[in-house]
Structures are given as structure tokens and as C-alpha cells.
Design an enzyme around this catalytic site. Structure first.
Site, PDB file in Angstrom:
ATOM      1  N   ASP A   1       0.849  -1.189   0.000  1.00 23.97           N
ATOM      2  CA  ASP A   1       0.000   0.000   0.000  1.00 23.97           C
ATOM      3  C   ASP A   1       0.893   1.251   0.000  1.00 23.97           C
ATOM      4  O   ASP A   1       2.004   1.233   0.530  1.00 23.97           O
ATOM      5  CB  ASP A   1      -0.894  -0.005   1.250  1.00 23.97           C
ATOM      6  CG  ASP A   1      -2.144   0.839   1.103  1.00 23.97           C
ATOM      7  OD1 ASP A   1      -2.365   1.394   0.013  1.00 23.97           O
ATOM      8  OD2 ASP A   1      -2.905   0.942   2.085  1.00 23.97           O
ATOM      9  N   HIS A   2       0.389   2.320  -0.576  1.00 23.47           N
ATOM     10  CA  HIS A   2       1.012   3.650  -0.501  1.00 23.47           C
ATOM     11  C   HIS A   2       2.494   3.646  -0.879  1.00 23.47           C
ATOM     12  O   HIS A   2       3.336   4.145  -0.141  1.00 23.47           O
ATOM     13  CB  HIS A   2       0.834   4.249   0.892  1.00 23.47           C
ATOM     14  CG  HIS A   2      -0.575   4.597   1.238  1.00 23.47           C
ATOM     15  ND1 HIS A   2      -0.908   5.313   2.365  1.00 23.47           N
ATOM     16  CD2 HIS A   2      -1.745   4.346   0.608  1.00 23.47           C
ATOM     17  CE1 HIS A   2      -2.225   5.466   2.420  1.00 23.47           C
ATOM     18  NE2 HIS A   2      -2.748   4.885   1.355  1.00 23.47           N
TER      19      HIS A   2
ATOM     20  N   GLN B   1      -3.134   1.661   9.339  1.00 26.02           N
ATOM     21  CA  GLN B   1      -4.506   1.513   8.851  1.00 26.02           C
ATOM     22  C   GLN B   1      -4.666   0.113   8.263  1.00 26.02           C
ATOM     23  O   GLN B   1      -3.691  -0.536   7.885  1.00 26.02           O
ATOM     24  CB  GLN B   1      -4.831   2.551   7.775  1.00 26.02           C
ATOM     25  CG  GLN B   1      -4.032   2.390   6.494  1.00 26.02           C
ATOM     26  CD  GLN B   1      -4.469   3.339   5.392  1.00 26.02           C
ATOM     27  OE1 GLN B   1      -5.088   4.359   5.643  1.00 26.02           O
ATOM     28  NE2 GLN B   1      -4.155   3.001   4.156  1.00 26.02           N
TER      29      GLN B   1
ATOM     30  N   PRO C   1      -6.407  11.096   4.122  1.00 25.61           N
ATOM     31  CA  PRO C   1      -7.098   9.935   4.688  1.00 25.61           C
ATOM     32  C   PRO C   1      -8.567   9.935   4.260  1.00 25.61           C
ATOM     33  O   PRO C   1      -8.867   9.587   3.112  1.00 25.61           O
ATOM     34  CB  PRO C   1      -6.896  10.113   6.196  1.00 25.61           C
ATOM     35  CG  PRO C   1      -6.628  11.586   6.396  1.00 25.61           C
ATOM     36  CD  PRO C   1      -6.056  12.109   5.130  1.00 25.61           C
TER      37      PRO C   1
ATOM     38  N   TYR D   1       5.729  18.458   5.654  1.00 25.77           N
ATOM     39  CA  TYR D   1       4.349  18.633   5.202  1.00 25.77           C
ATOM     40  C   TYR D   1       3.321  18.055   6.166  1.00 25.77           C
ATOM     41  O   TYR D   1       2.153  17.986   5.841  1.00 25.77           O
ATOM     42  CB  TYR D   1       4.215  18.095   3.765  1.00 25.77           C
ATOM     43  CG  TYR D   1       4.971  19.009   2.813  1.00 25.77           C
ATOM     44  CD1 TYR D   1       4.313  19.978   2.081  1.00 25.77           C
ATOM     45  CD2 TYR D   1       6.361  18.960   2.734  1.00 25.77           C
ATOM     46  CE1 TYR D   1       5.000  20.859   1.258  1.00 25.77           C
ATOM     47  CE2 TYR D   1       7.070  19.838   1.925  1.00 25.77           C
ATOM     48  CZ  TYR D   1       6.381  20.790   1.193  1.00 25.77           C
ATOM     49  OH  TYR D   1       7.073  21.677   0.403  1.00 25.77           O
TER      50      TYR D   1
END
Length: 500
Positions: A172-173, A197, A277, A292
């Protein structure tokens, strides 16, 4: 090219109004520019990057197809330049991702180079310490960036050279966008790996953790997650990279969640788009050494509809025995509001979209697939567009942002200096698709969009759909003129139903 002519007014071209950087999902009005639609090519295995090359071809990566191709935007003819067998793509966010062309490609200077990023199995490096299951396809999965040599005579790529290996990879990501900078360096984005998550809930987000001198000396890049990187063309660390916490590394910026889009403006401004999110997809300008905010802040530091929950620190019971929820934070999970984060950070120039605390994120139309109906849109890329004679009128300095969940392109107008979003933000080309990347023709009249071959998207008729209208394709939208705003039906923004 197969012609499937239609007018944008039939594709729910919409716009949102307001100078605020924190946009809410209820600020839509209709837009009226007209475009014809056609399909350049079908049957691609999850096209991920499309870049218009100096040869007029669309250079394309296929995430699961493991191919880099040159596609003729007029005929749709595909010329496969290379298939990279080393690529491993076990999931939905890995495989062959970013692509960058040397600006002197095809100019006879000896720099006929193409750069690519992909995930691969690295048995020599060994197991990822966060993947304890030896049978998992992610047990030894990492990311590398390579340089390939282009043979103009036969249109092939060969002679791969590893520039950097052993970068983190996950289920993921992964982010994975790669760009060649005007300063003759490479820029690359790495996501937070989807930690804290879902299936990765008990793994910490380390987007705020900076690499140590010992890690850099050992070429251990574990702390590069949630960062943007800046590399010399040989993969080394540029001598003018920022020194962060006393250490100079490849890290250019940090505090990112899933930054899938980066693009340079003509003055060198580096724009970025990032998945939020449940709220606050971000549009940022990246500056050297900038923080950030993620995971402590999503969007602006405004305490709206987001708190950072440290699920991995759950106690009594521990994380492994705690049921994860997107909607409620249990008492045993430490959490804090955004305002608790007091470190200096760079604010986004726009959010998509911000809602107030108390928003109902469970939309009945989505029938349990709630994430599709959340206020976030899933921005996957970004392209700078400069107007001028014989180009699309009114788009003088804009960013084009394709989205996964909404199957749309958002057009964000910039101020005169290109440092802020200023004016009406338009939404175009809404279809039952997942838009992955965008490119623009040399004359500025045609916008090319690459689409995912599979996945979930918002249904234009309401709810969600996995039946994509143009799976694994490149679609072309060509400007056909201005239209009548009153002739365009109002949008049906189902994420607004969270207000109830």
C-alpha cells in the site's frame, strides 16, 4: 485511434468556486467547455505513467504488464521498447511505476536515457523487517530506480543500470512518481507504506522520522518512507540536498502520506498532489527540507475532521487485539488533534476536500464501500498546463489533477506567480473510470488520460462500481470550444450526503 465522439457537457463537467485553499465538497457549479472524446488504445495492463516524448509518442509504463512502450497518439499503435522481467507486482500499488525521459533524449548528445522505478524481489538484501511472514510476496520486496539506454534506430530500451536499490516497498502507498528536474537531478516520491490503517494498522507511520548517518552509510533506506527524494543521475546524494537533523541524505521533503503526483512548472516550481485519509487530499509546492505534516496533520492544521491515532501504541489491549475502525478511536489508542503538532510545516496550496468535525463518512449509497464516497477524491498525478495562443482559452496557468475515486480531471487555476490556487476550480471528464495519469499534446489542445484496468470508482449514477467504462486505456479529450453553462446539468455530488 477509435473515435467515440461526445461533448464534455454530457460528461458532467463541473466547477467549484472560492479562493480558499481549504475547499469543501459543496462548492460545485457547472462548467461549460466542450471536448470531444476518443480512445487512443485499449487493452493496457494498468498504465501508470504517460509522458509525451520528443518523438511525439506517448511513453507509457504498464504497472502489471512490466512494459515500457511508445504509443502513437494518432493511430494507437503500440511499440514495446522493453519488458522488464525482474519486476514483481503482487498487489494493487506496486510493479512498474514512474518513468522519466532525459531532456536530451534523441538530440544526438549521447544522453539517450530513460529512467524507471519499479518493485522487485531482492533476496540479497533479505527480508523486510516489517514483513514477518516468510510466505508473503512482500517479504523481500523493495523498489529500485534504473537507467535505460534508448536505441532510436529500432525503438528499444536496453542496458539497465541500477541507480539506487533497496528502497522500501509495500502492499500500500508506494507512491512511485519519478520526474527529471530542471536542475539535472531526479525526483522520486515514496509513500508511508499504508501503515497505521487496515491490514498494516499495527505498523507505525514513519513519515516524520528522518534517516540517521549510520543508516545512510549502510545504504539502509528504511527511513525514506513518507518522503520525496532527490538524486543525482548516478543515484548518489546531491551535495546541495537539505541537511535534516544533522544528516544529508536523498530526502528532499518529508511528512507525506501518498504523494502520487509531482510536476515542474516552467520556473522550476515543483507541484505535488497527495492522497489524504478520509479528508484533505493535498496540492502542495515542494521546497527543499520542507515538512508537510503527515501523520500529525492532514491538509491544514485546522482541527477539522482528523485526529492522529497511534494504533500501534494501543495498550490494554494491545494493537493486535484491538479492532481497527475508520470512524471511531477506542480509548486504548493514543490520539491527539492536529493543533498538538507545533513543528514548522508547509501548508498545502489547496485541499480536496476539507469538511468539519462531525461529518458523517458513512454514505448509504456506497453500501459499505464508504471510502469511495468520502470527501477525498484520490488524486493520482499532476500536470502543469500553460495557456497561450491557440491553446485552451481561460487556462492560462493551471494544474491538471486526475482522480481515482471520482473518475475526473480537476483544473486548478494558479495565480500570476504560480504559487497559489486562485479562482474557479473546474471538474471535467467525469466517467466510471479510475484516472491514473495525464499528459498534454504539443499543441495544448488534447488531454490524454491513462485509466486503471481494474478497481472501484464512483458510479455516475450513484454509489460505486467495479465495471469501468474504459479499463486499461488511454483516452483523448480534444478541446472543441466554449459552451453554455445553463445547458450543463448540475452535478450529483453524493459525498455531500455526509452532511446529514
Amino acid at each position: 485511434m477509435k473515435n467515440l465522439t461526445s461533448i464534455c457537457a454530457l460528461l458532467a463537467c463541473t466547477a467549484l468556486v472560492g479562493p480558499s485553499v481549504a475547499q469543501s465538497p459543496d462548492s460545485y457549479v457547472t462548467g461549460a467547455k466542450q471536448f470531444t472524446q476518443s480512445v487512443v488504445i485499449t487493452g493496457l495492463a494498468n498504465p501508470w505513467e504517460i509522458t509525451l516524448g520528443p518523438d511525439g509518442m506517448l511513453w507509457t509504463t504498464e504497472r502489471t504488464g512490466k512494459r515500457i512502450s511508445r504509443i502513437d497518439p494518432t493511430t494507437g499503435e503500440q511499440h514495446v521498447a522493453i519488458t522488464i522481467d525482474e519486476i514483481s507486482a503482487p498487489g494493487g500499488q506496486d510493479g512498474l511505476m514512474g518513468l522519466a525521459l532525459h531532456p536530451e533524449l534523441g538530440q544526438g548528445t549521447g544522453n539517450d536515457y530513460v529512467y524507471a522505478a519499479y518493485s522487485y524481489v531482492d533476496e540479497e538484501k533479505g527480508a523486510d523487517p516489517q514483513v514477518t511472514d516468510a510466505s508473503s510476496p512482500y517479504h523481500m520486496l523493495y523498489t529500485k530506480i534504473i537507467r535505460l539506454s534508448y536505441n532510436e534506430a529500432d525503438g528499444t530500451l536496453s542496458d539497465p543500470v541500477d541507480l539506487i536499490t533497496g528502497l522500501p516497498a509495500s502492499n500500500d502507498h508506494n507512491s512511485g512518481r519519478l520526474k527529471f528536474g530542471p536542475d539535472n537531478t531526479l525526483y522520486y516520491t515514496l509513500g508511508d507504506q499504508g501503515n497505521n490503517q487496515g491490514a498494516n494498522v499495527c505498523l507505525p507511520i514513519e513519515a516524520q522520522r528522518l534517516p540517521t548517518a549510520d543508516e545512510i552509510a549502510a545504504k539502509d533506506y528504511v527511513a525514506y518512507v513518507g518522503k520525496s527524494l532527490r538524486l543525482n543521475l548516478d543515484g548518489s546524494i546531491p551535495e546541495d540536498n537539505p541537511e535534516l537533523d544533522g544528516v544529508q541524505s536523498h530526502v528532499f521533503t518529508y511528512g507525506h502520506r501518498n504523494m502520487q503526483g509531482i510536476a515542474f512548472g516552467p520556473d522550476g516550481t515543483l507541484y505535488a498532489t497527495e492522497h489524504g485519509p478520509k479528508t484533505d487530499d493535498e496540492v502542495n509546492i515542494l521546497t527543499s527540507g520542507g515538512n508537510y505534516g503527515w501523520p500529525n496533520v492532514a491538509g491544514l492544521n485546522d482541527d477539522k475532521a482528523y485526529e492522529h491515532a497511534n494504533w500501534e501504541l494501543a495498550a490494554n489491549p494491545p494493537c493486535a487485539e484491538t479492532t481497527f475502525s475508520e470512524y471511531a478511536i477506542p480509548d486504548n489508542v493514543p490520539h491527539e488533534p492536529e493543533s498538538a503538532f507545533t513543528e514548522p510545516m508547509v501548508d498545502p496550496i489547496a485541499t480536496m476536500f476539507t469538511v468539519d468535525t462531525g461529518w458523517n463518512f458513512v454514505v448509504p449509497d456506497c453500501k459499505g464501500t464508504d471510502f469511495i464516497c468520502w470527501p477525498t477524491v484520490g488524486i493520482t498525478s499532476v500536470e502543469y498546463y500553460q495557456g497561450g495562443d491557440d491553446r485552451i482559452p481561460g487556462w492560462d496557468k493551471v494544474l491538471l489533477a486526475p482522480t481515482l475515486k471520482r473518475g475526473s480531471i480537476y483544473v486548478l487555476p494558479l495565480d500570476e506567480n504560480g504559487q497559489a490556487v486562485d479562482g474557479t476550480v473546474e471538474r471535467y471528464f467525469q466517467t466510471n473510470n479510475r484516472y491514473r495519469d495525464v499528459a498534454v499534446s504539443a499543441d495544448g489542445k488534447t488531454i490524454y488520460i491513462a485509466t486503471d484496468a481494474t478497481g472501484l470508482a464512483e458510479n455516475t449514477e450513484g454509489g460505486t462500481t467495479s465495471e469501468l467504462a474504459n479499463p486499461g486505456e488511454i483516452i483523448a479529450y480534444t478541446y472543441a470550444g466554449e459552451g453554455d453553462p445553463s445547458a450543463v446539468p448540475p452535478p450529483n455530488e453524493q459525498s455531500l450526503r455526509g452532511q446529514g
